[in-house]
Design an enzyme around this catalytic site. Structure first.
Site, PDB file in Angstrom:
ATOM      1  N   HIS A 142       0.837  -1.207   0.000  1.00 45.15           N
ATOM      2  CA  HIS A 142       0.000   0.000   0.000  1.00 45.15           C
ATOM      3  C   HIS A 142       0.869   1.253   0.000  1.00 45.15           C
ATOM      4  CE1 HIS A 142      -2.235   3.290   2.003  1.00 45.15           C
ATOM      5  NE2 HIS A 142      -3.226   2.843   1.253  1.00 45.15           N
ATOM      6  N   CYS A 147      -4.084  -1.634 -15.874  1.00 44.09           N
ATOM      7  CA  CYS A 147      -3.962  -0.542 -14.906  1.00 44.09           C
ATOM      8  C   CYS A 147      -3.243  -0.948 -13.626  1.00 44.09           C
ATOM      9  CB  CYS A 147      -5.333   0.032 -14.567  1.00 44.09           C
ATOM     10  SG  CYS A 147      -6.466  -1.174 -13.837  1.00 44.09           S
TER      11      CYS A 147
END
Length: 880
Positions: free
Chosen positions: A460, A836
């Site tokens: 993250h 993506c």
């Protein structure tokens, strides 16, 4: 066995520049310069085949090699008029140098002045009438041969040399006398005998030992590490170049130096380099003497001191650059005012120099735009986009982790997003965490850089930092945080909150204190070469963006749209997160709807801002994807605040949090599953998106280009269900606004089952977007947040060739993508295709996406220039 020895010199060459694989870079260059009739020392190249034979046959030479070597020396003696090992006439001394097929500067070994002994030294002194020079050459030979062939530590020679100078009260090498050199040489000989029990005086024995030493250096530690770092194959082997010595240490009319045909720092078109009078090549490399510039406005330049030689060097440099059609790095020696070129090779350069030179050469009609683009290393563009550390100052790091997001940042250490927000008003801050979560987003946003103890290149922290263009270092296992004491521990070093550190997200290094930084530049030449890339490439480049700032940066870097707007990122704004938590915790649908209605105008404004900036460029909005627990409070203080705001007992908050706990949330209640089970969430988002489109059309005359995307599909029934919900809301809004909306509907393909079921899924949508992060996770069964714990070992043991979250696995994940494309296109010929994930900004992966005929890739804003160059290179390489 094939021919092992190729000649070059004044009488031409057996080889040429195309024979790089067998002659090595240096040997092929020497052969080509021979064919160009340039002044080079005569010699021969022993091919890379000898190296490969040597290692395959227990470090032995082929049977006839010694005979071939003696014949080569005899031919060299005839060409030069000198005799190898002669004690009566002008002796032939040799240089023995490595020469890999790929440039590996300084990684392997060289021996100069080979063929020396007492008698040869005397003969050399008699032949040139300069005993000081002959002794200096002998001293150099003993040092290089001793350190390279006999593995005597080089600092022992240096100590002897310096001690004699101190005892004689001599501080400059140029003041050394014959008598002092004789004493130094005697001590050098004693050092040889101490380590090797003998002094090797036979020139042929010296030569054979030197050849073996160069071959052994192919597998020395520094060469192995360099090859690993630069992805150079172990199988190439090294060639060996043996040449007559030419001497830059004969006196004031002799010199040695290095020249670049253009500036390696800026690309400026002028000769650049340095030289030393009365020196040999290692004097420049060792740094024991300060070299002088080739060109300068003072009397210490070569241009002023040796004008005729300078003129010849300038002409040769021009000829070499025009021949090779690239900037050259040239090594040269001047012996009694005669210039010799020792080597030419394509010069290494900074990113800005590479771009400037490529553009200049196109304008000079030396190369095409395609050739110019192929000269650019896409990853090197990071130098232009991010602040970086000035390593020329000689810095020592305190720790090292994974280089998760490029750039360098200095700031005070903070351990919580709250402190980051509070202190960022007056200081630059580095947010230091075990790992980050979406809840940390505000703290990350205000931080200059992010450092996490855990996590990998696609954690993250890494993904968000790259999207924000912020430096980030992850997986720093040699650091630890003591949360109670609020300290960061690096070995014996204790860093408190408020202490200053510097992180380098390009190398993964961490430094104590403030380091010198170099600011980024983005020139007109950079913009021009990126425009050329867009002209050539067929693969469009979009951005992953969900804020106005992201969108503006993306447009600045040339994005052709937004390929992924992660709508959930908008929820983490401090004005929205309480409403999101209220919506999640709400005990009934009425209270959830109430919270959603409060969120609706805020989401509408978010989407309006994004559409307004993009001005009819495509904007691909992904509906809410992550599991809801990511939005919920983790600290007791936040839980109490939530209970108070909802007027609920704290026990009920704990009860709801416990009920929502998932063992494996990334494979749990997230993505389209949320939209199906809690349709009111997606309905609110859809209303916000289409209301934003209508209001921009009516009030600001701005037309939007919406692509609406459903995440985490595994079953065509999921698409059908959500498609029904979406069109129900859109039709109701069309009636409300008396306006016909235009948009395309797509889905993420990020689960193996979705790829396999793509024929059915494609009938229901207009486009696929491959979410390669989750597709890699679910194909491998590896969490991208936990891979750092074993990835280094897997890479070292060659279980993985590369990090599968950085470079797309073409055999597994890539095959799933190809299956999805083939099956999807079979039922929907007009299906559009994009990617993506993090791979969409990786040059190697982009080449795969081009080959797979995707329409676009979408990457973080600061990867866009890299992706644009890589997309053009993929088209050029594949020729379609």
């Amino acid at each position: 066995m094939n021919k092992l020895i190729y000649y070059f010199g004044n009488n031409g060459s057996d080889g040429n520049a195309s024979m790089n694989n067998i002659l090595g870079n240096k040997g092929a260059g020497l052969a080509e310069m021979s064919n160009l009739k340039l002044p080079i020392p005569n010699g021969f190249t022993i091919t890379t085949e000898l190296c490969n034979y040597f290692y395959k046959h227990n470090n032995n030479f082929p049977k006839n090699f010694q005979n071939e070597l003696q014949q080569a020396i005899s031919k060299l003696e005839v060409t030069t008029g000198k005799i190898f090992g002669s004690t009566t006439s002008n002796p032939l001394l040799l240089s023995v140098r490595s020469g890999s097929t790929v440039s590996m500067p300084g990684m392997m070994d060289t021996i100069l002045n080979l063929g020396m002994n007492n008698e040869v030294c005397n003969a050399l002194a008699d032949a040139c009438g300069n005993k000081l020079f002959a002794l200096d050459s002998y001293r150099r030979f003993l040092e290089m041969y001793g350190s390279t062939v006999l593995s005597i530590p080089s600092d022992l020679f240096e100590q002897i040399y310096e001690n004699h100078k101190i005892q004689a009260d001599i501080y400059k090498d140029s003041d050394i006398t014959v008598e002092l050199l004789e004493k130094i040489i005697d001590d050098f000989k004693r050092l040889h005998i101490k380590y090797d029990k003998q002094l090797i005086n036979d020139p042929y024995e010296q030569l054979e030992s030197a050849i073996k030493a160069v071959l052994y250096s192919w597998k020395n530690n520094r060469a192995i590490i360099y090859r690993k770092l630069n992805n150079i194959s172990e199988d190439f082997g090294t060639a060996i170049n043996i040449q007559e010595m030419v001497f830059g240490n004969l006196g004031k009319t002799s010199a040695t130096g290095v020249a670049f045909t253009r500036s390696p720092s800026t690309g400026e078109k002028k000769l650049f380099g340095e030289f030393l009078i009365n020196a040999q090549g290692e004097d420049i490399v060792s740094g024991t003497r300060t070299p002088m510039p080739i060109i300068a406005n003072d009397s210490n330049s070569m241009q002023a001191m040796m004008p005729e030689v300078f003129k010849e060097l300038s002409q040769i440099a021009k000829k070499l650059e025009e021949h090779y059609l690239d900037m050259q790095d040239i090594e040269f020696t001047i012996e009694n005012n005669k210039l010799y070129i020792l080597q030419t090779r394509t010069a290494k350069r900074t990113a800005i120099a590479a771009i400037n030179i490529a553009v200049q050469m196109v304008k000079e009609k030396l190369i095409s735009k395609e050739q110019a683009l192929m000269r650019i290393d896409p990853e090197s563009l990071n130098q232009l986009l991010h602040t970086r550390i000035d390593y020329s100052k000689g810095l020592t790091s305190i720790a090292e982790g994974l280089p998760a997001s490029p750039g360098a940042a200095t700031g005070i250490v903070v351990f919580s997003p709250y402190d980051a927000e509070k202190l960022s008003h007056h200081h630059k801050v580095i947010l230091v965490r075990h790992d980050t979560s979406p809840e940390d987003i505000n703290g990350m946003h205000v931080s200059s850089g992010i450092l996490t103890i855990r996590g990998g290149m696609t954690s993250h922290a890494a993904v968000v930092a790259r999207g924000m263009g912020k430096p980030c270092v992850c997986g720093t296992n040699n650091l630890s945080i003591d949360e109670q004491k609020q300290i960061l521990i690096a070995g014996d070093i204790v860093i408190k909150q408020g202490d200053i550190i510097t992180i380098d997200g390009g190398s993964g290094k961490i430094f104590l204190g403030e380091m010198p930084l170099i600011q980024p530049t983005f020139s007109e030449e950079s913009k021009l070469i990126l425009d050329w890339a867009d002209e050539i490439s067929s693969l469009k480049v979009r951005a992953n963006a969900e804020t106005v700032n992201d969108a503006l940066v993306s447009i600045k870097f040339g994005a052709q749209g937004i390929g992924l707007c992660r709508s959930e990122h908008m929820f983490f704004d401090k004005n929205k997160i309480p409403l999101v938590r209220e919506m999640i915790i709400a005990p009934d649908i009425e209270r959830r709807q109430c919270a959603l209605q409060k969120l609706l105008p805020l989401q509408t404004e978010d989407f309006k801002s994004l559409f307004r900036v993009m001005k009819n460029k495509p904007v691909n909005i992904r509906l809410l994807d992550p599991p809801l627990h990511e939005f919920l409070p983790t600290t007791e203080e936040d839980k109490k605040n939530l209970a108070n705001s909802l007027n609920l007992p704290l026990s009920m908050i704990h009860q709801r949090l416990h009920a929502m706990h998932e063992v494996n949330p990334m494979l749990g209640h997230r993505g389209c599953r949320l939209g199906i089970c809690l349709p009111e969430i997606y309905q609110m988002q859809i209303e916000a998106i289409f209301t934003a489109i209508f209001e921009l059309h009516k009030k600001e005359h701005i037309e939007s280009n919406l692509e609406l995307m459903i995440p985490l599909i595994s079953n065509v029934a999921e698409i059908k269900k959500l498609k029904m919900y979406i069109y129900e809301v859109v039709q109701e809004l069309e009636q409300r606004y008396s306006y016909k909306f235009s948009f395309t509907l797509g889905t993420m393909i990020e689960l193996p089952r979705a790829a396999l079921e793509s024929k059915k899924i494609a009938k229901e949508v207009d486009y696929f977007s491959f979410g390669t992060n989750d597709l890699t996770q679910t194909t491998y069964g590896i969490s991208r947040d936990d891979i750092a714990s074993f990835l280094p070992y897997y890479l070292e043991e060659k279980i993985f060739e590369s990090d599968p979250f950085t470079t797309l696995d073409e055999e597994g994940v890539g095959e799933l993508i190809e299956i999805a494309i083939k099956r999807g296109k079979s039922s929907n010929a007009n299906l559009k295709l994009g990617a993506c994930g993090e791979h969409a900004g990786n040059p190697t992966s982009i080449a795969f996406f081009h080959k797979a005929n995707l329409n676009y890739v979408s990457c973080s804003p600061y990867r866009i220039p890299i992706a644009r160059i890589a997309a053009a290179q993929a088209k050029i390489k594949q020729g379609s």
